[in-house]
Design a protein around this motif. Structure first.
Motif, short mmCIF file in Angstrom:
data_model
loop_
_atom_site.label_atom_id
_atom_site.label_comp_id
_atom_site.label_asym_id
_atom_site.label_seq_id
_atom_site.Cartn_x
_atom_site.Cartn_y
_atom_site.Cartn_z
N PHE A 252 0.86 -1.18 0.00
CA PHE A 252 0.00 0.00 0.00
C PHE A 252 0.89 1.23 0.00
N SER A 253 0.60 2.20 -0.87
CA SER A 253 1.48 3.35 -1.04
C SER A 253 1.75 4.11 0.26
N ARG A 254 0.75 4.17 1.15
CA ARG A 254 0.92 4.91 2.40
C ARG A 254 2.08 4.37 3.22
N ASN A 255 2.37 3.08 3.03
CA ASN A 255 3.43 2.44 3.84
C ASN A 255 4.80 2.49 3.18
N VAL A 256 4.88 2.98 1.95
CA VAL A 256 6.17 3.00 1.24
C VAL A 256 6.49 4.40 0.70
N ALA A 257 5.86 5.43 1.26
CA ALA A 257 6.06 6.79 0.75
C ALA A 257 7.53 7.18 0.86
N PRO A 258 8.07 7.85 -0.17
CA PRO A 258 9.46 8.28 -0.10
C PRO A 258 9.65 9.39 0.94
N ARG A 259 10.86 9.57 1.39
CA ARG A 259 11.16 10.58 2.40
C ARG A 259 10.78 11.98 1.87
N GLY A 260 10.10 12.73 2.71
CA GLY A 260 9.71 14.09 2.35
C GLY A 260 8.35 14.22 1.72
N ALA A 261 7.68 13.09 1.45
CA ALA A 261 6.39 13.12 0.77
C ALA A 261 5.24 13.10 1.78
N ASP A 262 4.10 13.63 1.36
CA ASP A 262 2.86 13.45 2.09
C ASP A 262 2.41 12.01 1.87
N ARG A 263 2.33 11.22 2.92
CA ARG A 263 2.10 9.78 2.81
C ARG A 263 0.77 9.42 2.18
N THR A 264 -0.18 10.34 2.17
CA THR A 264 -1.51 10.04 1.64
C THR A 264 -1.77 10.71 0.30
N SER A 265 -0.71 10.99 -0.45
CA SER A 265 -0.89 11.76 -1.69
C SER A 265 -0.42 11.05 -2.95
N GLY A 266 0.03 9.81 -2.86
CA GLY A 266 0.66 9.16 -4.01
C GLY A 266 -0.29 8.86 -5.15
N VAL A 267 0.18 9.11 -6.37
CA VAL A 267 -0.58 8.82 -7.59
C VAL A 267 0.32 8.07 -8.56
N PRO A 268 -0.02 6.84 -8.98
CA PRO A 268 0.82 6.14 -9.97
C PRO A 268 0.68 6.79 -11.34
N VAL A 269 1.80 6.94 -12.01
CA VAL A 269 1.81 7.63 -13.30
C VAL A 269 2.16 6.68 -14.44
N SER A 270 3.12 5.78 -14.22
CA SER A 270 3.55 4.88 -15.28
C SER A 270 4.11 3.62 -14.66
N LEU A 271 4.02 2.52 -15.41
CA LEU A 271 4.43 1.21 -14.91
C LEU A 271 5.29 0.52 -15.95
N THR A 272 6.47 0.04 -15.52
CA THR A 272 7.31 -0.79 -16.37
C THR A 272 7.20 -2.23 -15.88
N SER A 273 8.05 -3.11 -16.40
CA SER A 273 8.00 -4.51 -16.00
C SER A 273 8.44 -4.72 -14.56
N GLY A 274 9.10 -3.73 -13.96
CA GLY A 274 9.57 -3.92 -12.59
C GLY A 274 9.52 -2.70 -11.71
N GLN A 275 9.05 -1.57 -12.24
CA GLN A 275 9.05 -0.33 -11.48
C GLN A 275 7.73 0.42 -11.66
N VAL A 276 7.38 1.20 -10.63
CA VAL A 276 6.23 2.09 -10.68
C VAL A 276 6.75 3.51 -10.53
N LEU A 277 6.41 4.37 -11.48
CA LEU A 277 6.72 5.79 -11.37
C LEU A 277 5.51 6.47 -10.75
N ALA A 278 5.71 7.16 -9.63
CA ALA A 278 4.60 7.78 -8.92
C ALA A 278 4.90 9.24 -8.61
N LYS A 279 3.84 10.01 -8.48
CA LYS A 279 3.94 11.44 -8.15
C LYS A 279 3.34 11.66 -6.77
N TRP A 280 4.06 12.46 -5.96
CA TRP A 280 3.65 12.70 -4.58
C TRP A 280 3.63 14.20 -4.29
#
Length: 437
Positions: A252-280
Motif C-alpha cells: 500500500f502506497s501509504r506504507n512506502v512513501a518516499p522521504r519528504g512526501a505526504d504519505r496520503t498523496s501518491g498517484v501512480p503515473v507509469s508502470l514498467t515490468s519492474g518499477q512504478v513511477l509515482a507522483k507525490w
C-alpha cells in the motif's frame, strides 16, 4: 475467448455467403498455430544496397548496418533474444508481424497476415513476459459481425512466442475503448476505471475482475474515488484511487512513501515490468510544498522507493503523463524531463529556473546515455524529429546538443541502435546502426 452465436443453417447460397463474410471479418481461427518460417521473406529483407546514411548521434556508425523498407513506426524488442518485431501492411486492411535479428539484420520468423476488427485501425505492438517465456503481442479493438446479427465489440490479441513465432489468438468481448497494459505477467485490459480483464499469455485464459474484487486498503477512503486499474506487477494488480494506490494482495502506497512526501498523496503515473513511477505531494511543512512535487520510482514487487527527485508543479496539469522507459539492464529510467539512475539511487529533474520542463527524454541505453529533444511536445514528438535533439549523460547529468537534423534511436539492443525515417515515396524505413568502435 470471445463466444460466437451460431444461427440455424439457411439456404445453401446464403449460408455460404454468410460463412465467407464471417471468416473475412473475424480473421483466422483461435488457438495455437505455428505461423513462423525462418529464412528470407520477400519484401522484408534488409536492403542489399548500401544502408541509407542518416545523421545520428556520434555513438553510432553509419558505415554499416541493415535496413528494412515498409516497416511500421511502432516496434517491439526482445532484449533476451535480440529479435526486433515490426508490423508490415500486407494490403489495405491486413497486417503481418515480422522479426529481424537486431545484431545481424537477418530476417527471423514471421507470422501469417491477418485483419484487425472493424474499423481497421493500426494495431498496437508490445512485449509481455510471464516466467521464462516472452511474447510479442499485437492488439486492436473493434467489431466483427456475420452480416445477420448486430456486431459486438471486442479486443483482439495475437500472442507470438518470441523463440519460434508460435501464435495464439485471444478475443475478449469489451464494450468501450480499452486501456491495455503489458507490464506483465498477464496482459491487463481496463476500461480506464475499476473493471479489468486479465489474459494469461501462456494459457490464453481470460479472467474478469470488477470493482468489488480490488481489495481496497483498510482506512483509505480516497481509494474508492476515481479508482483505476493501471496494470499488473509480479505481486498483483496495480490500482490507484484519487490520492493513494496499492498492489492487490501486496503493498500500500501509504506504507512506502518516499522521504519528504505526504504519505496520503501518491498517484501512480507509469508502470514498467519492474518499477512504478509515482507522483507525490511534498509534506505540508516542506519549504517548497506549494511550488514543487516529488517524483519517485518504486520497486513494483515491494513498493520500496528506489530514487526520487523534486520538480516544479506545473501551472496547468498536462493531459497526458510522461511514460517511463527503462534501459535494457534496468539500471536507468527516464520519463519526460525526469531521469533516474536506479543503481546509484539518484534522480534529476531537467527544468529551467522558472520551472518549465524544456526536455523530453525518449530513449535510454545501458551505457548511461539518454536521447531526447528540447522543446518537443513529448517523447513520440522527439522521436519523430520534433524539437532540438540532445543526448544526456548519466555520469555527469549534463545534456549535449546534437546536430539539428539528427535522428534519435527508438531503441537499442545487442549494441545496435534502431532508427526510423520516411523516404520521399512516403515509405517507412527501419535502419539498424551498430555502436561506433
Amino acid at each position: 475467448m470471445r463466444q460466437k452465436i451460431v444461427r440455424p443453417a439457411l439456404a445453401g447460397g446464403v449460408a455460404l455467403l454468410a460463412l465467407l463474410l464471417l471468416l473475412a471479418s473475424c480473421g483466422e481461427p483461435a488457438g495455437e498455430e505455428r505461423d513462423a518460417a525462418g529464412g528470407a521473406t520477400r519484401g522484408a529483407l534488409p536492403s542489399a544496397a548500401p544502408v541509407t546514411r542518416l545523421t545520428v548521434p556520434p555513438q553510432y556508425t553509419t558505415d554499416r548496418g541493415w535496413e528494412v523498407v515498409g516497416a511500421s513506426f511502432e516496434v517491439a524488442v526482445s532484449h533476451a533474444t535480440g529479435l526486433l518485431a515490426y508490423l508490415e501492411r500486407s494490403d489495405e486492411h491486413r497486417y503481418r508481424l515480422r522479426t529481424v535479428d537486431t545484431a545481424t539484420g537477418r530476417p527471423g520468423w514471421h507470422g501469417r497476415s491477418w485483419r484487425p476488427p472493424d474499423p481497421p485501425h493500426h494495431p498496437r505492438l508490445a512485449t509481455v513476459t510471464r516466467g521464462d517465456r516472452q511474447f510479442f503481442v499485437t492488439w486492436s479493438y473493434g467489431k466483427a459481425g456475420d452480416g445477420l446479427s448486430p456486431a459486438s465489440t471486442f479486443v483482439s490479441l495475437d500472442l507470438y512466442d518470441v523463440t519460434d513465432g508460435t501464435r495464439r489468438r485471444v478475443e475478449v468481448p469489451w464494450s468501450s475503448a480499452p486501456d491495455v497494459s503489458t507490464s506483465g505477467p498477464d496482459i491487463v485490459i481496463s476500461d480506464g476505471g475499476a473493471n479489468s480483464a486479465l489474459v494469461d499469455p501462456v494459457a490464453g485464459t481470460v479472467s474478469e475482475l470488477g470493482a468489488d474484487e480490488l481489495k481496497y486498503p483498510k482506512g483509505c477512503t480516497s481509494c474508492k474515488q476515481l479508482t483505476e486499474v493501471h496494470g499488473q506487477t509480479e505481486g498483483g494488480l496495480l490500482v490507484g484511487g484519487a490520492r493513494e494506490f496499492w498492489v492487490r494482495d501486496g503493498w500500500f502506497s501509504r506504507n512506502v512513501a518516499p522521504r519528504g512526501a505526504d504519505r496520503t498523496s501518491g498517484v501512480p503515473v507509469s508502470l514498467t515490468s519492474g518499477q512504478v513511477l509515482a507522483k507525490w505531494a511534498l509534506g505540508k511543512k516542506a519549504e517548497r510544498a506549494a511550488t514543487h512535487e516529488l517524483w519517485a520510482v518504486h520497486d513494483a514487487t515491494t513498493g520500496e522507493a528506489l530514487a526520487s527527485v523534486e520538480c516544479h508543479r506545473p501551472a496547468i496539469e498536462p493531459g497526458r503523463s510522461p511514460q517511463a522507459v527503462l534501459s535494457p539492464s534496468g539500471d536507468y529510467l527516464i520519463a519526460g524531463n525526469l531521469a533516474f539512475d536506479l543503481e546509484a539511487r539518484q534522480g534529476r529533474c531537467f527544468e529551467d529556473e522558472e520551472g518549465a520542463a524544456r526536455l523530453s527524454l525518449a530513449t535510454v541505453t545501458d551505457d548511461g546515455t539518454a536521447y531526447g529533444a528540447e522543446n518537443a511536445r513529448d517523447a513520440p514528438d522527439a522521436l519523430s524529429g520534433g524539437g532540438l535533439p540532445v543526448s544526456m549523460d548519466f555520469a555527469t547529468w549534463t545534456t549535449d546538443r546534437l546536430a539539428r537534423t539528427a535522428r534519435l534511436p527508438g531503441a537499442e539492443t545487442m549494441g545496435v541502435g534502431v532508427f526510423h525515417w520516411t523516404d520521399r515515396q512516403d515509405r517507412t524505413r527501419l535502419i539498424g546502426y551498430p555502436r561506433a568502435d
